[in-house]
Design a protein around this motif. Structure first.
Motif: not given
Length: 330
Positions: A82-92, A318-322
């Motif tokens: 999973i692209d974490l940065a892309a997910a976080s950027k989109r609020g996923i 939750l993985v992406n803490q941002d």
């Protein structure tokens, strides 16, 4: 309208029933075959949640069209798919399934170590293939595990659990990790070592490290050449941390004695894979956490993560803490 969920592999009805009671659920109805990429992208375009496997690639291309997506629940500890940065950027929110599979994966890791060291698979096949003709002093003689040195690369929760099992065999425990673990050293007598020291001294080198930019192709031919000629290499981490051609050469030329592998660079592998031609390789189909109890617990945790996010709550793992939510309370 109810939020929609897409599940990328066939799961038991009893597991997903709580989701069906509240949401619109669609499931790829195959046990082993991965959902086709085109189908995954199409489903993601309308889904509020995805329940994914480690083999599903959730990248920028997919996420940029997933306008409604709020949560991805990955049925694994790892999340390098999973692209974490892309997910976080989109609020996923991206969630995984840690803890629940620790002991089961540690059991499998040590079983693989024992099977490789004692040539269990070779011995079983000899009997099944009617090739057992008698007894000799060194018939399928393997290597002792007790009192030997185990080197664990990646001392996370699973690594710690493997170390506990190694202590029962009165093994000397070396480990290499990004950070030292004083409590593990105190409780189990484990000794921190540099990567170079570990591969040189260990009788059994056990790879449990996650896949990162730093660990990709960590095990090269040069690394295998630094190991003992009698060393056994075990990988239950991620396939791409190993240069498989280098491993093949090391095994074929006797640089190391054997390898037990639950993961490969590209999965699934076929019968023509070079490593499968070697008798000193024990290969498994990525079953580290595969017990009924544990896999069910992993599924249940995915369900809880999805329900939490879609119900306006912070997910348990939750993985992406941002993560910046789409109007969801943290």
């Amino acid at each position: 309208m109810k939020p929609t969920i897409f599940i990328t592999r066939k799961l038991p009805e009893a597991v997903i029933q709580p989701l069906k009671e509240k949401y619109e659920v669609t499931m790829w109805n195959r046990d082993v075959q991965a959902v086709p990429r085109e189908r995954l992208i199409n489903e993601a375009q309308r889904a509020d949640a995805l329940l994914t496997m480690l083999s599903d690639r959730i990248d920028e291309t997919l996420l940029e069209t997933a306008r409604e997506l709020k949560v991805i629940a990955n049925m694994a500890v790892g999340f390098d798919n999973i692209d974490l940065a892309a997910a976080s950027k989109r609020g996923i929110a991206v969630c995984n399934t840690p803890e629940v599979l620790t002991d089961t994966t540690a059991d499998l890791t040590f079983a693989l170590l024992l099977a490789t060291a004692r040539r269990i698979v070779e011995a079983a096949e000899m009997v099944k293939q009617d090739k057992w003709r008698g007894w000799s002093p060194l018939l399928l003689a393997g290597q002792d595990v007790h009192h030997k040195t185990i080197g664990i690369v990646g001392m996370g929760k699973i690594g710690e659990a493997v170390a506990k099992r190694a202590s029962g065999f009165e093994m000397r425990i070396l480990y290499h990790n990004r950070t030292r673990k004083p409590e593990v050293e105190k409780q189990l007598g484990a000794c921190y070592a540099s990567f170079e020291e570990l591969v040189e001294k260990a009788d059994f080198v056990v790879c449990l490290t996650p896949l990162t930019a730093e660990t990709r192709n960590l095990f090269t031919l040069e690394v295998f050449q630094k190991m003992k000629k009698t060393a056994v290499f075990i990988n239950v981490g991620r396939g791409p941390v190993v240069d498989e051609q280098a491993l093949y050469e090391a095994l074929e030329t006797g640089e190391i004695a054997g390898a037990g592998l639950d993961v490969f660079a590209s999965e699934p592998i076929g019968a023509d894979h070079p490593l499968l031609k070697l008798t000193n390789v024990v290969a498994l189909p990525h079953i580290g956490s595969s017990s009924i109890d544990t896999r069910t617990a992993m599924m249940d945790l995915c369900v809880k993560n999805i329900d939490a996010v879609l119900s306006g709550r912070r997910p348990p793992t939750l993985v992406n803490q941002d993560w910046v939510t789409k109007g969801i309370v943290q």
